[in-house]
Design an enzyme around this catalytic site. Sequence first.
Site, short mmCIF file in Angstrom:
data_model
loop_
_atom_site.label_atom_id
_atom_site.label_comp_id
_atom_site.label_asym_id
_atom_site.label_seq_id
_atom_site.Cartn_x
_atom_site.Cartn_y
_atom_site.Cartn_z
N LYS A 107 21.45 17.17 39.55
CA LYS A 107 21.19 17.04 40.87
C LYS A 107 22.13 16.18 41.85
O LYS A 107 22.30 15.54 41.10
CB LYS A 107 19.82 16.60 40.11
CG LYS A 107 18.80 16.73 41.53
CD LYS A 107 17.29 16.16 40.81
CE LYS A 107 15.79 15.47 41.74
NZ LYS A 107 15.22 15.28 41.05
N SER A 142 10.95 17.36 42.05
CA SER A 142 12.07 17.75 43.39
C SER A 142 12.63 17.79 42.86
O SER A 142 14.40 19.13 43.46
CB SER A 142 12.74 16.32 44.02
OG SER A 142 12.60 15.18 42.90
N SER A 179 8.80 15.73 38.78
CA SER A 179 10.04 16.27 39.32
C SER A 179 11.28 16.94 38.60
O SER A 179 11.71 18.09 38.63
CB SER A 179 10.80 15.70 40.04
OG SER A 179 10.32 15.35 41.39
#
Length: 487
Positions: free
Chosen positions: A85, A160, A184
Amino acid sequence: MSSPQQFPPREATVQEALQWISEGRCSSHDLVSRYLDFLETEGKELGAIVETFEAEALAAAKLSDKRREQGELLGPLDGIPFTAKMNITTAVGTTDASSAMLVGFEAGEDATVVRRLLGGGAVLVGKTSCDEFAMGATNETSCHGVVANPWDRSRVPGGSSGGAAALAGSHGWAFHLGSDTGGSIRLPAAFCSATGLKPTWGRVSRSGLIAFGSSLDQIGPIARDASDCALVLDCIEGADPLDSTSLHQLDESRDPIEKVALVSEGFGSGIDDSIREAVRAAAQEMEQHGVEVTEVSLPQLHAANACYQVIATAEASSNLARYDGIHVGSRVAADDLQLLYEKSRRAGFGVEVRRRILLGTFVLSAGYRDSYYSRAQAVRDLIREGVDHALEQVDALLLPVSPFAPFPIGERIDDPIALYACDILTVTANLAGVPALALPCGFDEAGLPIGMQLMGARGSDHRLLQFGQQWQQWTAHHRELPVGGAS
Ligand code: GLN
């Protein structure tokens, strides 16, 4: 004449892809090269992938093939592609937390988790988009643009870690590193029909993770199934001298999970019927396989989201203070120092991040600290006690991940309260520091994925994963792929 190149089926897990490689049906180089094609085409169309590292990845895959030939593999994930990420540092490429504040930032070194995976021979293929500084539930706040849900591209993938989940939901062979502060990893996994684990707080080093809410943040895997997540956790977990909060003592128990309790508050009003039914059906399936299923009430859950909003924003306001255009972050020139700070922060941070900083600064400010921050800490203790108590009676707690199905892009973005409602069922695990595993458990009438989560006692990560593997042997939801992807 050479036979046409063969590849594992698109939905194949990491374990299955490894089988193909070890049987010599394809090489790691073939696999990585084909996966890079997928990233460059569909990965980019979905908005899920920001950067790919083609030359480095292909060279690493070649080395892996050589090691395999010589019987010198570095670990069980040797030769397997993975992504990180955008808020996890990597020596190659950039790490910008999907924020204009950090665009172009080259960390120059790998986060501990990435270093451990590379040390085990896994192949870093790219960086995934996420909400700005991991603040969001929809992946609509990334400076790299909106990410689409592969099951319905007009809908959000969850956030997220939406880029990671969009990839895992639409293709196998690889795994992805996400982070989870309040859901997330689990929310996007549920929205995209992937499997994701938020580990026990402290089990996985946070060194190299761009901090959001430090007492809540954890890095974890998103993949096709629980056995792939277990392989990844095995490689990344454990004490790290670079993170003094990382746990030295890991609970290694692998005792089977025999007793599961449904959390009543996860099935009340405000939860979509189709979601309630799918998770209850999953519980019945477990019962048919001999699991004892009961129900427990966790009234503290009603206070969890308010408590989370106070603690997460307080910690965020403190963690993000360093981005001032001088110490860290992009600078907007100004004659006067105060003005430079103001202009840099205004230009660098998006609306949602600014909102969190303001809220966090408010709850920590003199005169309000006791009524908000200290109170939230007291509520957090009650939540932790409630969860611990419930987990004294059973091995795991079962509830949906999200109260509703993935919704259309744009529907909630201007309504922060509606956005924060996505988190009501996930934040409890972060506040209590316990592990939580999200597993696909079906689809609604519109064909949109539904996810459930299992929370276990601190340290029971591998027990949850083992149970997840069992559940995935009984069911096939996690094998499904969205239609439309090229095979
Ligand atoms: N959706 C939650 C938030 O916006 C959780 C984010 C996260 O886990 N990083 O705060």
